[in-house]
Design a protein around this motif. Structure first.
Motif, mmCIF file in Angstrom:
data_model
loop_
_atom_site.group_PDB
_atom_site.id
_atom_site.type_symbol
_atom_site.label_atom_id
_atom_site.label_comp_id
_atom_site.label_asym_id
_atom_site.label_seq_id
_atom_site.Cartn_x
_atom_site.Cartn_y
_atom_site.Cartn_z
ATOM 1 N N ALA A 93 -54.268 3.340 44.081
ATOM 2 C CA ALA A 93 -55.709 3.639 44.145
ATOM 3 C C ALA A 93 -56.415 2.743 45.154
ATOM 4 O O ALA A 93 -57.292 3.198 45.897
ATOM 5 N N PHE A 94 -56.036 1.463 45.197
ATOM 6 C CA PHE A 94 -56.627 0.520 46.153
ATOM 7 C C PHE A 94 -56.321 0.944 47.585
ATOM 8 O O PHE A 94 -57.202 0.913 48.461
ATOM 9 N N SER A 95 -55.090 1.358 47.833
ATOM 10 C CA SER A 95 -54.710 1.820 49.169
ATOM 11 C C SER A 95 -55.489 3.071 49.559
ATOM 12 O O SER A 95 -55.917 3.219 50.714
ATOM 13 N N GLY A 96 -55.693 3.977 48.597
ATOM 14 C CA GLY A 96 -56.480 5.178 48.865
ATOM 15 C C GLY A 96 -57.925 4.855 49.186
ATOM 16 O O GLY A 96 -58.524 5.444 50.106
ATOM 17 N N ILE A 97 -58.508 3.918 48.443
ATOM 18 C CA ILE A 97 -59.883 3.500 48.705
ATOM 19 C C ILE A 97 -59.994 2.864 50.088
ATOM 20 O O ILE A 97 -60.945 3.120 50.846
ATOM 21 N N MET A 98 -59.018 2.027 50.437
ATOM 22 C CA MET A 98 -59.049 1.380 51.749
ATOM 23 C C MET A 98 -58.894 2.412 52.871
ATOM 24 O O MET A 98 -59.498 2.280 53.935
ATOM 25 N N LEU A 99 -58.098 3.462 52.625
ATOM 26 C CA LEU A 99 -57.982 4.544 53.603
ATOM 27 C C LEU A 99 -59.346 5.177 53.840
ATOM 28 O O LEU A 99 -59.763 5.392 54.991
ATOM 29 N N ARG A 151 -57.367 -3.264 40.980
ATOM 30 C CA ARG A 151 -58.393 -2.361 40.446
ATOM 31 C C ARG A 151 -59.774 -2.963 40.646
ATOM 32 O O ARG A 151 -60.739 -2.255 40.974
ATOM 33 N N GLY A 152 -59.894 -4.277 40.486
ATOM 34 C CA GLY A 152 -61.181 -4.925 40.713
ATOM 35 C C GLY A 152 -61.594 -4.882 42.175
ATOM 36 O O GLY A 152 -62.763 -4.621 42.503
ATOM 37 N N LEU A 153 -60.647 -5.132 43.083
ATOM 38 C CA LEU A 153 -60.958 -5.125 44.515
ATOM 39 C C LEU A 153 -61.402 -3.745 44.994
ATOM 40 O O LEU A 153 -62.321 -3.627 45.821
ATOM 41 N N LEU A 154 -60.758 -2.695 44.477
ATOM 42 C CA LEU A 154 -61.154 -1.355 44.933
ATOM 43 C C LEU A 154 -62.559 -1.015 44.450
ATOM 44 O O LEU A 154 -63.308 -0.306 45.138
#
Length: 331
Positions: A93-99, A151-154
């Protein structure tokens, strides 16, 4: 004087475990339990619901299995090596948000955003590896911490809001030739890469050696700490690819994306025949495990079974898979 006699037409069979077709069938079922279960499951659902074997529905099953399978391929590396990774859902999920953040908020080209998203997941996996290999944290604790941190970072990056994907990334959610989902192609490619790593590389052989006996692997010359770095870095990279696939499927990066997916990934690996004790597992088995979960959910949806009962069924299937693994190892 007593003597041992033997009646004509009879002979002593001293071969262990008996012989003949029943024993061969039993051996086949023990060695290929996941594949047998998938075949039976597909046959049963095809009989009870005529819509199950339609091309549209089968492709839908493939799409449903894609993200779980890609996550599970990565988790296979950790489990084969006697570890675990609970953070893959959050890292995806974090990688998707960063994308989404790179390509939409920052206006970067799509290909660069994809590369940076993969590097994001890879960095998370590398950090897991450092904590486990050099910080001596148990894999359960290290990856549980990463689950929370990622999860917190995203949420910090997205401010809790979905990020829509640009049109330049829409092709990842489309079908090739108008019928074959891109996600299924990515799943197959990642499965082949996982199989290649496990079966044809030094790192793959090291995973099996470490999972079989870590002390023996160390004494045989394997640099265990370095290999753990490689293992968890690979897990993070696979999680990033899964996050990109999920984001493309939803056409947006969701802050709540991939929640609970780490449990499905672990379940797919176990159902596919890997042992949580380490040293056993293969990419093909993991793919079958992911397909079993997808087929189960799809079939239960077609039969209008409540989502609550679906969770119960999945739990029973996981328990049966672990029992089968225990029986196989005893045999």
């Amino acid at each position: 004087m007593a003597t041992d006699t033997q009646q004509p037409g009879h002979r002593l069979d001293k071969r262990p475990g008996g012989s003949g077709p029943p024993q061969a069938i039993r051996r086949f079922l023990l060695d290929n339990g996941a594949l047998s279960a998938l075949v039976v499951l597909v046959a049963v659902l095809a009989l009870v619901n005529g819509n199950f074997l339609t091309t549209t529905n089968l492709l839908n099953v493939g799409e449903q299995a894609a993200v779980t399978a890609i996550l599970a391929f990565g988790v296979t590396f950790a489990i084969v090596a006697g570890g675990i990774d609970l953070s893959v859902g959050s890292v995806a999920a974090f990688s998707g948000i960063m994308l989404g953040w790179f390509t939409t908020t920052q206006g970067m080209p799509a290909f660069l955003g994809v590369i940076l998203a993969i590097l994001t997941g890879t960095a998370c996996g590398l950090l897991n590896g450092v904590l486990i290999a050099y910080g001596k944290l148990p894999p359960f604790i290290a990856t549980l911490a990463m689950l929370s941190a990622a999860r917190g970072l995203l949420l910090v990056v997205s401010q809790g809001n979905p990020i829509l994907m640009p049109d330049s990334l829409s092709w990842m959610g489309e079908n090739i030739g108008g019928w074959l989902p891109t996600q299924v192609i990515v799943m197959i490619v990642m499965g082949l890469i996982a199989a290649l790593i496990l079966n044809r590389t030094y790192n793959g052989r090291a995973m099996y050696a470490i999972g079989g006996n870590e002390e023996a692997a160390h004494l045989s010359g394997i640099r265990v700490r370095r290999q753990k770095l490689v293992i968890y870095t690979l897990v993070g990279a696979f999680a990033a690819v899964a996050g990109i696939v999920l984001t493309s499927r939803l056409a947006s990066a969701q802050p709540t994306g991939a929640e609970g997916f780490e449990l499905d990934a672990i379940a797919a690996v176990v159902i596919g025949g890997a042992s949580l004790a380490g040293g056993v597992g293969k990419a093909s088995g993991t793919l079958i495990g992911a397909l079993i979960l997808a087929v189960l959910r799809n079939g239960l949806n077609l039969l209008d079974v409540s989502a609550f009962w679906q969770q119960v069924v999945i739990g029973v299937v996981i328990a049966l898979a672990v029992l089968l693994d225990t029986l196989r190892r005893r045999t």
